[in-house]
Design a protein around this motif. Sequence first.
Motif, PDB file in Angstrom:
ATOM      1  N   VAL A   1     -92.222  23.625  84.817  1.00 27.74           N
ATOM      2  CA  VAL A   1     -93.287  24.538  85.248  1.00 27.74           C
ATOM      3  C   VAL A   1     -94.052  24.992  84.010  1.00 27.74           C
ATOM      4  O   VAL A   1     -93.446  25.463  83.046  1.00 27.74           O
ATOM      5  CB  VAL A   1     -92.723  25.761  85.998  1.00 27.74           C
ATOM      6  CG1 VAL A   1     -93.844  26.728  86.361  1.00 27.74           C
ATOM      7  CG2 VAL A   1     -91.971  25.318  87.251  1.00 27.74           C
TER       8      VAL A   1
ATOM      9  N   VAL B   1    -101.196  26.738  87.194  1.00 32.05           N
ATOM     10  CA  VAL B   1     -99.766  26.531  87.014  1.00 32.05           C
ATOM     11  C   VAL B   1     -99.423  25.155  87.560  1.00 32.05           C
ATOM     12  O   VAL B   1     -99.671  24.863  88.740  1.00 32.05           O
ATOM     13  CB  VAL B   1     -98.933  27.611  87.731  1.00 32.05           C
ATOM     14  CG1 VAL B   1     -97.435  27.327  87.554  1.00 32.05           C
ATOM     15  CG2 VAL B   1     -99.269  28.994  87.176  1.00 32.05           C
TER      16      VAL B   1
ATOM     17  N   LYS C   1     -96.497  22.302  88.398  1.00 33.39           N
ATOM     18  CA  LYS C   1     -95.074  22.287  88.746  1.00 33.39           C
ATOM     19  C   LYS C   1     -94.653  20.871  89.132  1.00 33.39           C
ATOM     20  O   LYS C   1     -95.310  20.229  89.950  1.00 33.39           O
ATOM     21  CB  LYS C   1     -94.810  23.216  89.939  1.00 33.39           C
ATOM     22  CG  LYS C   1     -95.227  24.661  89.714  1.00 33.39           C
ATOM     23  CD  LYS C   1     -95.020  25.515  90.962  1.00 33.39           C
ATOM     24  CE  LYS C   1     -95.432  26.961  90.719  1.00 33.39           C
ATOM     25  NZ  LYS C   1     -95.211  27.817  91.903  1.00 33.39           N
TER      26      LYS C   1
ATOM     27  N   CYS D   1     -94.591  30.748  96.013  1.00 35.48           N
ATOM     28  CA  CYS D   1     -94.409  30.062  94.734  1.00 35.48           C
ATOM     29  C   CYS D   1     -93.486  28.858  94.854  1.00 35.48           C
ATOM     30  O   CYS D   1     -93.689  27.836  94.201  1.00 35.48           O
ATOM     31  CB  CYS D   1     -93.828  31.007  93.697  1.00 35.48           C
ATOM     32  SG  CYS D   1     -94.930  32.348  93.270  1.00 35.48           S
ATOM     33  N   GLU D   2     -92.455  28.976  95.663  1.00 30.89           N
ATOM     34  CA  GLU D   2     -91.553  27.861  95.908  1.00 30.89           C
ATOM     35  C   GLU D   2     -90.602  28.225  97.028  1.00 30.89           C
ATOM     36  O   GLU D   2     -90.434  29.402  97.383  1.00 30.89           O
ATOM     37  CB  GLU D   2     -90.770  27.479  94.656  1.00 30.89           C
ATOM     38  CG  GLU D   2     -89.744  28.497  94.191  1.00 30.89           C
ATOM     39  CD  GLU D   2     -88.920  27.990  93.007  1.00 30.89           C
ATOM     40  OE1 GLU D   2     -88.974  26.775  92.719  1.00 30.89           O
ATOM     41  OE2 GLU D   2     -88.238  28.805  92.378  1.00 30.89           O
TER      42      GLU D   2
ATOM     43  N   LYS E   1     -91.616  21.091  95.477  1.00 29.40           N
ATOM     44  CA  LYS E   1     -92.865  21.829  95.290  1.00 29.40           C
ATOM     45  C   LYS E   1     -94.002  21.287  96.154  1.00 29.40           C
ATOM     46  O   LYS E   1     -95.011  21.973  96.352  1.00 29.40           O
ATOM     47  CB  LYS E   1     -93.273  21.798  93.812  1.00 29.40           C
ATOM     48  CG  LYS E   1     -92.229  22.346  92.841  1.00 29.40           C
ATOM     49  CD  LYS E   1     -91.870  23.776  93.128  1.00 29.40           C
ATOM     50  CE  LYS E   1     -91.019  24.379  92.010  1.00 29.40           C
ATOM     51  NZ  LYS E   1     -89.726  23.686  91.810  1.00 29.40           N
TER      52      LYS E   1
END
Length: 350
Positions: free
Chosen positions: A164, A152, A154, A312-313, A114
Motif C-alpha cells: 500500500v 493510494v 493497493k 478501505c478494505e 482489494k
Amino acid sequence: MHGPSSPPFKVAVVWRGDAQARVEARPESSRFVAVFAALGRHGIAAEPAVWVEGQADLLRAQLMVMDAVLVWVNPVTEETGAGRAALDAVLREVAEAGILVSAHPDVIDRMGTKEVLYRTREMGWGSETYLYRSHAALAAEFPSRVFKEPRVLKRSRGNGGIGVWKVERGTGADVLVQEARDRSLRTVPLDAFLAERASDFAAGGTLVDQPFQARHLEGMVRCYVSGTRVVGFGAQYVTALAPPEHGRAPPRLYSGPDDERFQRLRGLMEADWIPQMTALLGLKPDDLPVIWDADFLLGPKDTAGEDTHVLCEINASSVFPIPDEAPDALAATTMRRLAQARVRWTSRRS
C-alpha cells in the motif's frame, strides 16, 4: 454430514505455524481460546489444526473427518512473504467433499481482495476507484490522476500495510511516496516508481487506485460481521499514511454491536451495503465468512452535514483479534449453517 443421532459437530480451527506448533497446539493455550470456548458453548467439538507449509497431506487428512473448517491464515506472511496457495488447494478439496469451509478461498477471492473496492465503487461506501489489470494501463492512466490529487495504490492481496502506497505530486516529474508498511517517505521520479510496480502484476496481480482520504487522522472504524450481521466494532486512529510527526497509532479499541457511536453505520451495513455487496459479487448470504470485517475512513460530509464512510478494505482471511461479543456470534453462525446442512443431508436420505 452425520445423521440426527450423531455426536456433536466437529470443527477444525486452522492457523499457520511450524511443525512444533502443530504438535503442541491446544485450545486452552492458543490465541483462539475464546473461539474454542464459544464453539463449545454451542455444542460444537472443536480442535486445533495448524497449517504447516509442505505438510498438505497431514492437514487434508485431519480436515476430511470434520463437519466444518474455520480458517485464520493471512494471504501473505509479514515475516517471509509466503502466500497460502497450497493451503487454499487443500481447502477447496475439503469443501468439494461437502465440508463447510469459512472463509472459502473462492469467497476470499471475491470479497477479501482489494478488487472489491473497484467492484463496489458505485455503492454508498465507494469512492472514485480505478483498477489496473496491467502495467501498461497503470503507466498510461495513473500519472494524470496523481498529478490531480493524492492517490493510494493497493496491491490486490496483502495485509499489515504490505503493498500500500500513498503517492502525491512533488516537484516537476517527482512524486512523494509513503509506504504504509513502514511509513517510509521518499521522493522519486514518477516513471521510476511506476517501473517498480511492474512486479505487482506478476501471476495475474492487479493494483487498485483510490483517492487519499483527507480525514484519515480522524480515525478508522472496523466493522466486524458474522455472516450478514454486525457483531462489533473496532475504533482506531490510523497513522500509516500520515506524516511521521504524528507518531504510531494507539491500539484499536473494541466494542459490541450496540455501541451508540456506530449505529448509523451498523444500519447501513445490515440493511443496504451487505445485501448490495453480495449481489454485486455473486454471493449468497450464507457464503459470507462466519467472521469478517470492513474498514472505513471518514469521507466528506454529505449535504445534511452527516459523516460519510469510505471503504478501505475488507478482511476475510484472518480476522483476529475480535471484539468480546464476536466469538459467540461466529459460533452461532457456524452452528446454524451446520444444522441447516444436516437437515438437507437428512432430507436427501429420506
